[in-house]
Design a protein around this motif. Structure first.
Motif, PDB file in Angstrom:
ATOM      1  N   THR A 159       0.820  -1.213   0.000  1.00  0.00           N
ATOM      2  CA  THR A 159       0.000   0.000   0.000  1.00  0.00           C
ATOM      3  C   THR A 159       0.856   1.265   0.000  1.00  0.00           C
ATOM      4  OG1 THR A 159      -0.102   0.127   2.423  1.00  0.00           O
ATOM      5  CG2 THR A 159      -1.775  -1.220   1.310  1.00  0.00           C
ATOM      6  N   GLU A 206      -4.661   2.167   0.452  1.00  0.00           N
ATOM      7  CA  GLU A 206      -4.986   1.351  -0.718  1.00  0.00           C
ATOM      8  C   GLU A 206      -3.733   0.794  -1.391  1.00  0.00           C
ATOM      9  OE1 GLU A 206      -9.136   3.224  -2.355  1.00  0.00           O
ATOM     10  OE2 GLU A 206      -7.264   4.150  -3.050  1.00  0.00           O
ATOM     11  N   ARG A 210      -2.547  -0.586  -9.492  1.00  0.00           N
ATOM     12  CA  ARG A 210      -3.920  -0.356  -9.929  1.00  0.00           C
ATOM     13  C   ARG A 210      -4.153  -0.904 -11.329  1.00  0.00           C
ATOM     14  NH1 ARG A 210      -5.224   3.662  -6.195  1.00  0.00           N
ATOM     15  NH2 ARG A 210      -7.414   3.117  -6.600  1.00  0.00           N
ATOM     16  N   VAL A 216      -8.252  -2.050  -8.016  1.00  0.00           N
ATOM     17  CA  VAL A 216      -7.137  -2.851  -7.519  1.00  0.00           C
ATOM     18  C   VAL A 216      -6.715  -3.851  -8.598  1.00  0.00           C
ATOM     19  CG1 VAL A 216      -6.408  -4.492  -5.758  1.00  0.00           C
ATOM     20  CG2 VAL A 216      -7.884  -2.587  -5.132  1.00  0.00           C
TER      21      VAL A 216
END
Length: 298
Positions: A159, A206, A210, A216
């Motif tokens: 993250t 997060e 990506r 995600v």
């Protein structure tokens, strides 16, 4: 035009037009430089109109210099891009240019990919991606698998709070077990280049990797990218993302790492799970013996 003129424009295109990573720019420039040194080109049209026979002869000479199959496949990809750029500069159609496939690698027993092939796959996913930032992303993920021995789910769980990467990273693996893995400079650079090129904002909570639309990143997309690169390099079907983690372990064991240290790096709950790599390493040694020993050849 001189070779320096060609290379300068090619570099500007790669850096400014395509935003390729430093590693890719260096490799693509090297491939183009060698091609220019062995020919006599005065204009973009001469390069753009290069035939398959001329390119094949150049790569054959490179093979005589000791270039392996995987490296030849990567160099072919770089030169195709260079010739395609030359055609655009010369105002030629996009549909022309040499049509060649990379060399095939003879299939044998399933085995870990070599260090050269592991880096080759990471470079190939970058150069063949549909989008530059996607290529940088996939390269960074694969380097985490091979260079740090991460499971694919572990790499995708990194993250924003882990950024910027330091010399080590705390990973939570199966069963919530935490371990510390070393992060090599090449991995830090790859992740930083991906983040610099990514169009999506990164938050502490997060994952940093990506998907194309900002969600995600899924494991399936990484597997698909590596499968495409594997085929381009002529590697066996066993060359999967998880095989990069196996290769990390096997290469460390072959370099003298002890099983306990390897167990910690891989995050195995028991030493028994790690001992499989002694069998893999022994199998590779036996295969090399059978291929080299005079009595085995007779």
């Amino acid at each position: 035009m001189t070779a320096a003129d060609f290379l300068e424009q090619w570099q500007q295109h790669l850096v400014q037009g395509r935003r390729r990573s430093e590693h890719t720019v260096r490799a693509y420039l090297s491939a183009a430089r060698l091609l220019l040194e062995r020919g006599n080109y005065s204009g973009w049209n001469e390069i753009g109109e290069m035939t398959s026979g001329t390119l094949r002869a150049h790569l054959a000479s490179r093979r005589e210099d000791g270039l392996g199959n995987s490296s030849t496949a990567r160099e072919l990809s770089a030169l195709k891009s260079f010739i395609g750029f030359a055609r655009k500069q010369a105002g030629l159609s996009d549909t022309g240019g040499p049509r060649m496939r990379g060399p095939r690698i003879k299939k044998g027993l399933p085995r870990p990919v070599t260090p050269d092939d592991a880096l080759g796959v990471a470079d190939m996913v970058e150069s063949t991606a549909v989008n530059d930032w996607v290529g940088a992303r996939d390269r960074a993920v694969l380097l985490l698998l091979y260079g740090a021995g991460l499971r694919i789910a572990e790499a995708l769980s990194i993250t924003g709070s882990d950024i910027p990467l330091g010399n080590s990273l705390v990973i939570t693996g199966k069963g919530g077990k935490e371990r510390v893995v070393p992060i090599l400079p090449i991995i830090k650079q790859a992740v930083a280049e991906y983040l610099d090129s990514s169009p999506w904002p990164i938050s502490d909570e997060e994952p940093i990797f990506r998907g194309f639309r900002g969600g995600v990143l899924s494991q399936g997309m990484v597997q698909k990218a590596m499968a495409k690169a594997r085929i381009a390099l002529g590697l066996p079907a066993t060359a999967t993302p998880h095989a990069l983690r196996h290769s990390f372990a096997t290469h460390l064991l072959g370099a003298g790492a002890d099983l306990r240290s390897l167990q910690e790096l891989l995050g195995h709950a028991s030493l028994g799970s790690t001992q499989i790599y002694t069998k893999v390493d022994s199998a590779a040694l036996l295969e090399a013996y059978r291929g080299a020993h005079p009595r085995e050849k007779s």
